[in-house]
Design a protein around this motif. Structure first.
Motif, PDB file in Angstrom:
ATOM      1  N   SER A   1       0.816  -1.215   0.000  1.00  0.00           N
ATOM      2  CA  SER A   1       0.000   0.000   0.000  1.00  0.00           C
ATOM      3  C   SER A   1       0.858   1.277   0.000  1.00  0.00           C
TER       4      SER A   1
ATOM      5  N   ILE B   1       1.733   1.811  -3.578  1.00  0.00           N
ATOM      6  CA  ILE B   1       0.622   2.385  -4.359  1.00  0.00           C
ATOM      7  C   ILE B   1       0.525   3.886  -4.093  1.00  0.00           C
ATOM      8  N   LEU B   2       0.652   4.262  -2.825  1.00  0.00           N
ATOM      9  CA  LEU B   2       0.584   5.691  -2.483  1.00  0.00           C
ATOM     10  C   LEU B   2       1.676   6.478  -3.216  1.00  0.00           C
ATOM     11  N   THR B   3       2.874   5.902  -3.231  1.00  0.00           N
ATOM     12  CA  THR B   3       4.000   6.560  -3.880  1.00  0.00           C
ATOM     13  C   THR B   3       3.729   6.706  -5.380  1.00  0.00           C
TER      14      THR B   3
ATOM     15  N   TYR C   1      -7.334  -0.580  -1.539  1.00  0.00           N
ATOM     16  CA  TYR C   1      -5.995  -0.663  -0.958  1.00  0.00           C
ATOM     17  C   TYR C   1      -6.041  -0.210   0.495  1.00  0.00           C
ATOM     18  N   ALA C   2      -5.083  -0.731   1.266  1.00  0.00           N
ATOM     19  CA  ALA C   2      -5.016  -0.366   2.685  1.00  0.00           C
ATOM     20  C   ALA C   2      -4.325   0.986   2.829  1.00  0.00           C
ATOM     21  N   LEU C   3      -5.020   2.028   2.404  1.00  0.00           N
ATOM     22  CA  LEU C   3      -4.458   3.383   2.479  1.00  0.00           C
ATOM     23  C   LEU C   3      -5.051   4.102   3.686  1.00  0.00           C
TER      24      LEU C   3
ATOM     25  N   ARG D   1      -7.024  11.655   3.497  1.00  0.00           N
ATOM     26  CA  ARG D   1      -6.128  10.559   3.127  1.00  0.00           C
ATOM     27  C   ARG D   1      -4.677  11.008   3.288  1.00  0.00           C
ATOM     28  N   LEU D   2      -3.854  10.121   3.832  1.00  0.00           N
ATOM     29  CA  LEU D   2      -2.459  10.486   4.099  1.00  0.00           C
ATOM     30  C   LEU D   2      -1.589  10.281   2.877  1.00  0.00           C
ATOM     31  N   THR D   3      -0.625  11.136   2.711  1.00  0.00           N
ATOM     32  CA  THR D   3       0.412  10.899   1.708  1.00  0.00           C
ATOM     33  C   THR D   3       1.382   9.873   2.296  1.00  0.00           C
ATOM     34  N   ALA D   4       2.216   9.307   1.429  1.00  0.00           N
ATOM     35  CA  ALA D   4       3.188   8.321   1.916  1.00  0.00           C
ATOM     36  C   ALA D   4       4.092   8.958   2.981  1.00  0.00           C
TER      37      ALA D   4
END
Lengths: 106, 335
Positions: free
Chosen positions: A60, A63-65, B143-145, B161-164
């Motif tokens: 995950s 994916i965020l990146t 996705y587990a975001l 929603r959080l950024t990485a």
């Protein structure tokens, strides 16, 4: 018709210059995935249609990146509900998603 | 993989007396004979897992050889200390309160966490409260975001929603809490020549719900093989105070109250327990669906989620990796 089928069907009827653009996008995404998730060690077997999830390539955070890379690179806004495997689980899917978003923006 | 013939919610029922005896013997063997330590230190959260772990240590080692540690910080629930005290009084063990708030402040735990939150909520500051939460991963493919849920001093709540970068920053800062507690546990273990008991249940252990070198660190983990429902059964058998048994499991890590379900497991723990058991025993999704009330598709997503967590949390379980095996050390420690 689900979202994936709709996307595939839309791709099948895209004009040639758009398809070319899409290949370019796919190549950029592929490079990003290889650099960041395969640490530059991709072999020839890594296909643009390979599922990131099933192949354990991207978690995950990955994916965020990837989402942030796409957002910044193509200057598109990405809603929470668009971050689903249908759009992000392979190089081809990500490229198609970007193409759709860019088309909507134009 | 074992196959189950009759799957029901009763599959998690255990012979509490037999299991207790088995664990007691194992603890004695590990602590006294393998470690040659004189007792055990247990960090107590006021929850059922640490309570059962402490009760088992008392039965195995004797109440004079077990010390319970309360380690509250600025954002801990007051219930944790109150319930923990009920337990130590019931067990008759020595307890010590170590306020880790000043240590966490000195490490910059709160400041660094708040800085990371401000990357997505710039106005976040004094008087705000927060927690991080997962989307629903069971009802649809997602996705587990993580998102941060923040509450302003006037009570207004926002979810972003959080950024990485912000997610990793929040988790890294928050992990100071579990790691600071472990430092304190080992201080007391060293000064008393005791071992440190870890308190994860099977769901937490198998699904990687712990901080590496934080709560994941311990000398022995006596209930890591038990499903949550089984820990509750042992709790009743061992006389853990009723209020502890009735308390909903929380992380007690973020300033807004946060259930383990919204933070990590995505399902009520009773259901997650059954799904993990079923998956471990090769039970088909349709059979699990009929027992848990989930749909077949939901059970399949839960199975995929379990696999995903097993894979992504492997790193947490790994000891430091050596380039070559060091035979002389390995020969002495295995067995």
């Amino acid at each position: 018709m689900d979202r994936a089928e709709a996307r595939d069907s839309a791709q099948a009827t895209l004009p040639q210059e758009v398809m070319f653009h899409m290949q370019e996008i796919a190549q950029k995404i592929r490079c990003f995935v290889i650099d960041n998730f395969l640490f530059g060690e991709a072999d020839d077997h890594f296909s643009n249609d390979d599922s990131f999830f099933e192949n354990g390539l991207v978690d995950s955070i990955g994916i965020l990146t990837l989402v942030e890379f796409v957002r910044d690179k193509y200057a598109i806004s990405i809603e929470d509900e668009e971050i689903v495997p249908d759009n992000w689980d392979s190089v081809s899917r990500v490229a198609a998603f970007i193409q759709t978003k860019l088309g909507a923006k134009a | 993989m074992k196959t189950s013939s009759a799957f029901s919610s009763k599959v998690l029922e255990i012979d509490t007396e037999g299991v207790t005896q088995e664990i007691e013997q194992a603890i004695r063997k590990i602590v006294f004979h393998r470690f040659r330590r004189w007792g055990a230190v247990v960090g107590l959260s006021g929850g059922v897992d640490s309570s059962v772990t402490a009760a088992l240590c008392v039965r195995a080692l004797g109440k004079d050889r077990v010390v319970g540690l309360f380690m509250p910080e600025d954002e801990s629930s007051e219930d944790s200390l109150r319930l923990g005290r009920q337990l130590t009084e019931a067990l008759g063990i020595t307890s010590i309160v170590e306020d880790i708030g000043p240590t966490l402040k000195a490490l910059g735990c709160y400041r660094r966490r708040d800085d990371a939150i401000r990357r997505v909520i710039p106005e976040y500051g004094d008087g705000w409260k927060s927690k991080i939460v997962l989307p629903n991963l069971v009802d649809s493919a997602a996705y587990a975001l993580y998102s941060v849920v923040a509450q302003s001093p006037t009570g207004e709540t926002r979810r972003v929603r959080l950024t990485a970068e912000s997610y990793l920053g929040i988790v890294a800062a928050t992990n100071f809490k579990q790691r600071a507690r472990k430092v304190v546990e080992y201080y007391h273990a060293d000064r008393l020549w005791y071992a440190v008991a870890g308190t994860p249940n099977r769901l937490e252990y198998a699904q990687g719900f712990f901080v590496k070198n934080g709560d994941g660190s311990a000398d022995f983990k006596p209930i890591a093989h038990l499903y949550k429902a089984q820990v509750f059964q042992l709790g009743r058998y061992l006389g853990v105070p009723e209020e502890i048994l009735r308390r909903r499991p929380t992380t007690d890590t973020y300033s807004l109250e946060q259930s383990q379900e919204e933070f990590y497991f995505s399902l009520p723990l009773e259901t997650m327990d059954l799904c993990l058991y079923a998956k471990n025993h090769g039970v088909g999704a349709s059979e699990v669906a009929s027992v848990t009330g989930l749909s077949v598709e939901q059970v399949q997503r839960v199975y995929a989620m379990i696999n995903s967590k097993l894979r992504s949390t492997q790193y947490l379980h790994l000891p430091p990796q050596l380039i070559e095996k060091v035979d002389e050390v390995h020969a002495d420690t295995v067995g």
